[in-house]
Scaffold this motif. Sequence first.
Motif, PDB file in Angstrom:
ATOM      1  N   GLU A  94      -3.002  12.041  -4.659  1.00  0.00           N
ATOM      2  CA  GLU A  94      -1.608  11.809  -5.019  1.00  0.00           C
ATOM      3  C   GLU A  94      -0.947  10.842  -4.040  1.00  0.00           C
ATOM      4  OE1 GLU A  94      -0.253  13.068  -7.766  1.00  0.00           O
ATOM      5  OE2 GLU A  94      -2.114  14.130  -8.217  1.00  0.00           O
ATOM      6  N   VAL A  95      -0.161   9.921  -4.568  1.00  0.00           N
ATOM      7  CA  VAL A  95       0.647   9.046  -3.719  1.00  0.00           C
ATOM      8  C   VAL A  95       1.780   9.865  -3.124  1.00  0.00           C
ATOM      9  CG1 VAL A  95       2.215   7.079  -3.737  1.00  0.00           C
ATOM     10  CG2 VAL A  95       0.038   6.956  -4.948  1.00  0.00           C
ATOM     11  N   VAL A  96       1.930   9.819  -1.799  1.00  0.00           N
ATOM     12  CA  VAL A  96       2.891  10.678  -1.106  1.00  0.00           C
ATOM     13  C   VAL A  96       4.322  10.331  -1.490  1.00  0.00           C
ATOM     14  CG1 VAL A  96       3.783  11.347   1.165  1.00  0.00           C
ATOM     15  CG2 VAL A  96       1.308  11.073   0.820  1.00  0.00           C
ATOM     16  N   ASN A  97       4.686   9.063  -1.394  1.00  0.00           N
ATOM     17  CA  ASN A  97       6.035   8.638  -1.749  1.00  0.00           C
ATOM     18  C   ASN A  97       5.959   7.367  -2.585  1.00  0.00           C
ATOM     19  OD1 ASN A  97       8.714   7.964  -2.005  1.00  0.00           O
ATOM     20  ND2 ASN A  97       9.238   8.476   0.115  1.00  0.00           N
ATOM     21  N   ALA A 152       6.975   1.634  -0.982  1.00  0.00           N
ATOM     22  CA  ALA A 152       5.754   0.856  -0.795  1.00  0.00           C
ATOM     23  C   ALA A 152       5.802   0.148   0.548  1.00  0.00           C
ATOM     24  CB  ALA A 152       5.619  -0.163  -1.916  1.00  0.00           C
ATOM     25  N   GLU A 153       4.713   0.217   1.284  1.00  0.00           N
ATOM     26  CA  GLU A 153       4.595  -0.504   2.554  1.00  0.00           C
ATOM     27  C   GLU A 153       4.063  -1.905   2.265  1.00  0.00           C
ATOM     28  OE1 GLU A 153       2.157  -0.214   6.806  1.00  0.00           O
ATOM     29  OE2 GLU A 153       1.804   1.263   5.212  1.00  0.00           O
ATOM     30  N   LYS A 154       4.812  -2.924   2.672  1.00  0.00           N
ATOM     31  CA  LYS A 154       4.390  -4.293   2.427  1.00  0.00           C
ATOM     32  C   LYS A 154       3.391  -4.702   3.510  1.00  0.00           C
ATOM     33  CE  LYS A 154       7.352  -7.219   0.804  1.00  0.00           C
ATOM     34  NZ  LYS A 154       8.471  -8.200   0.666  1.00  0.00           N
ATOM     35  N   ILE A 155       2.171  -5.006   3.076  1.00  0.00           N
ATOM     36  CA  ILE A 155       1.108  -5.390   4.002  1.00  0.00           C
ATOM     37  C   ILE A 155       1.089  -6.896   4.221  1.00  0.00           C
ATOM     38  CG2 ILE A 155      -1.387  -5.345   4.406  1.00  0.00           C
ATOM     39  CD1 ILE A 155      -0.046  -2.649   4.653  1.00  0.00           C
ATOM     40  N   VAL A 156       1.157  -7.662   3.110  1.00  0.00           N
ATOM     41  CA  VAL A 156       1.125  -9.121   3.194  1.00  0.00           C
ATOM     42  C   VAL A 156       2.167  -9.694   2.251  1.00  0.00           C
ATOM     43  CG1 VAL A 156      -0.284 -11.212   2.965  1.00  0.00           C
ATOM     44  CG2 VAL A 156      -1.376  -9.060   3.625  1.00  0.00           C
ATOM     45  N   SER A 157       2.857 -10.733   2.682  1.00  0.00           N
ATOM     46  CA  SER A 157       3.795 -11.442   1.799  1.00  0.00           C
ATOM     47  C   SER A 157       3.630 -12.946   1.987  1.00  0.00           C
ATOM     48  CB  SER A 157       5.239 -11.024   2.092  1.00  0.00           C
ATOM     49  OG  SER A 157       5.593 -11.335   3.422  1.00  0.00           O
ATOM     50  N   GLY A 158       4.232 -13.713   1.078  1.00  0.00           N
ATOM     51  CA  GLY A 158       4.189 -15.160   1.175  1.00  0.00           C
ATOM     52  C   GLY A 158       2.917 -15.796   0.674  1.00  0.00           C
ATOM     53  N   ARG A 200       0.838  -1.193   0.000  1.00  0.00           N
ATOM     54  CA  ARG A 200       0.000   0.000   0.000  1.00  0.00           C
ATOM     55  C   ARG A 200       0.876   1.247   0.000  1.00  0.00           C
ATOM     56  NH1 ARG A 200      -2.945   1.278   5.845  1.00  0.00           N
ATOM     57  NH2 ARG A 200      -1.046   1.547   7.072  1.00  0.00           N
ATOM     58  N   TYR A 201       0.280   2.340  -0.486  1.00  0.00           N
ATOM     59  CA  TYR A 201       0.950   3.634  -0.587  1.00  0.00           C
ATOM     60  C   TYR A 201       0.047   4.684   0.048  1.00  0.00           C
ATOM     61  CZ  TYR A 201       3.572   1.295  -4.367  1.00  0.00           C
ATOM     62  OH  TYR A 201       4.333   0.427  -5.113  1.00  0.00           O
ATOM     63  N   LYS A 202       0.615   5.509   0.921  1.00  0.00           N
ATOM     64  CA  LYS A 202      -0.145   6.597   1.524  1.00  0.00           C
ATOM     65  C   LYS A 202      -0.460   7.642   0.462  1.00  0.00           C
ATOM     66  CE  LYS A 202      -1.870   9.212   4.818  1.00  0.00           C
ATOM     67  NZ  LYS A 202      -3.168   8.860   5.430  1.00  0.00           N
ATOM     68  N   MET A 203      -1.699   8.146   0.495  1.00  0.00           N
ATOM     69  CA  MET A 203      -2.118   9.163  -0.452  1.00  0.00           C
ATOM     70  C   MET A 203      -2.439  10.464   0.269  1.00  0.00           C
ATOM     71  SD  MET A 203      -4.591   6.951  -3.008  1.00  0.00           S
ATOM     72  CE  MET A 203      -4.481   8.117  -4.368  1.00  0.00           C
ATOM     73  N   ASN A 204      -2.146  11.562  -0.388  1.00  0.00           N
ATOM     74  CA  ASN A 204      -2.534  12.891   0.077  1.00  0.00           C
ATOM     75  C   ASN A 204      -3.596  13.373  -0.900  1.00  0.00           C
ATOM     76  OD1 ASN A 204      -2.832  15.444   1.036  1.00  0.00           O
ATOM     77  ND2 ASN A 204      -0.745  16.128   0.574  1.00  0.00           N
TER      78      ASN A 204
END
Length: 424
Positions: free
Chosen positions: A130-133, A137-143, A123-127
Amino acid sequence: MKSKKLFTLLLPVVAVAGFIVFNALKNDLPTKDDNAGLIIPAGFSASMIIDAVPGGVREIATAPNGDLYGKIYRVRGAQKGIIQLHVEGDKATIKNSFGTYSGSGMYIKNGYLYASTDKEVYRYKMNGSEVVNPNEAEKIVSGLLALGDHQAKAILVDDNNNLYVNIGSNTNSCQEKNRILHSKGIQGCPILDSVAGIWKFSASKSNQQYKDGIRYATGLRNVVGMDWNKQDNQLFVMQHGRDQLNTIAPEFYDAKQNAELPAECMYALKQGDNAGWPYMYYDQIQHKQILAPEYGGDGKKPAAPGFIDPVAAYPGHMAPNGLLFYTGTQFPEKYRSGAFIAFHGSWNRAPEPQKGFFVVFQPFKNGKPDGQWEVFADNFSGSKEKTEAGHPDHRPCGLAMATDGSIYVSDDTKGTIYKISYKK
């Protein structure tokens, strides 16, 4: 002589009346005119807002300001995996691109943009819009499991901050030997604990692993299209039904039955539901659950009890890849709160003609399907011949609603995005 003279006098009146009736009928018929080649109902217009995005565009999501985000299916070289489009009228330009990964899922909710690969969800934080950065990317789930078939991960976030992820089956019907004539199905199908269902995670917790998820619903061979039905506050999904009934059990199914069965199904899900794969399939012609041939079925024996019924069923093998509940007000009343479904199109109906490659509309009432579905937008393939041969120019995939109530349709073959609006 009098009758002949009377006929001569009435002829212009009849001609004018006929012209009026013909045009009244014509206005109710689908037309493609200049609508980007699509056949759509009268009163609607369509345009290609962007064409030929490399890698194809799968799922799409609309930002609050009207910008459109899309997930690139097959990232190549230095290409980025997410595009941000600025839409003005019937045209769009690529405003930004970021992310280095291929994938399918895309969703915007609660100030975040969510995107998936075949094994992770970010996920990406939005303002605002617009995506802030975009480079972080923040990894929420893996595997997440991706075992060969049906690897794409559809995603959705509800109002309670739950993230839903489809994990498709890597087999056709959980046989001892996959897709092989007369190979038996494995009793107690051992992969059901890890695939063929919808898993639920937190939408805001970082670094969750596959084992941290809750199996929300099971018995779903593969889901790509999903949306939240706000009328009854419930998750709805579209399942891709199993294949090759007459390849595996030709003594029970002919080519025609193989082409039409089993149904592509719409399910309304609650936690703990079981849709029955691989032990049964839904027959939309007999209107009942049928025991799968790998588990002792003959095309007529009913399935064992305990599985949920679909809320709607459609002809087999058309591959429903997009589901969108229409919550806008631009379209006429009949479309409001109903569902649009993007059918990606078939490959395995031969020797019968291939089908799909269109967007259909399913009327709803009080949160449930009500009435017959209808083709809403057709001719993505380019022609009837291309449809029947299974060689389309475009294949509809993702659906999203614009801020003005128009709808967008993505294409993962040539990377085209269409906009369909009501113009009356």
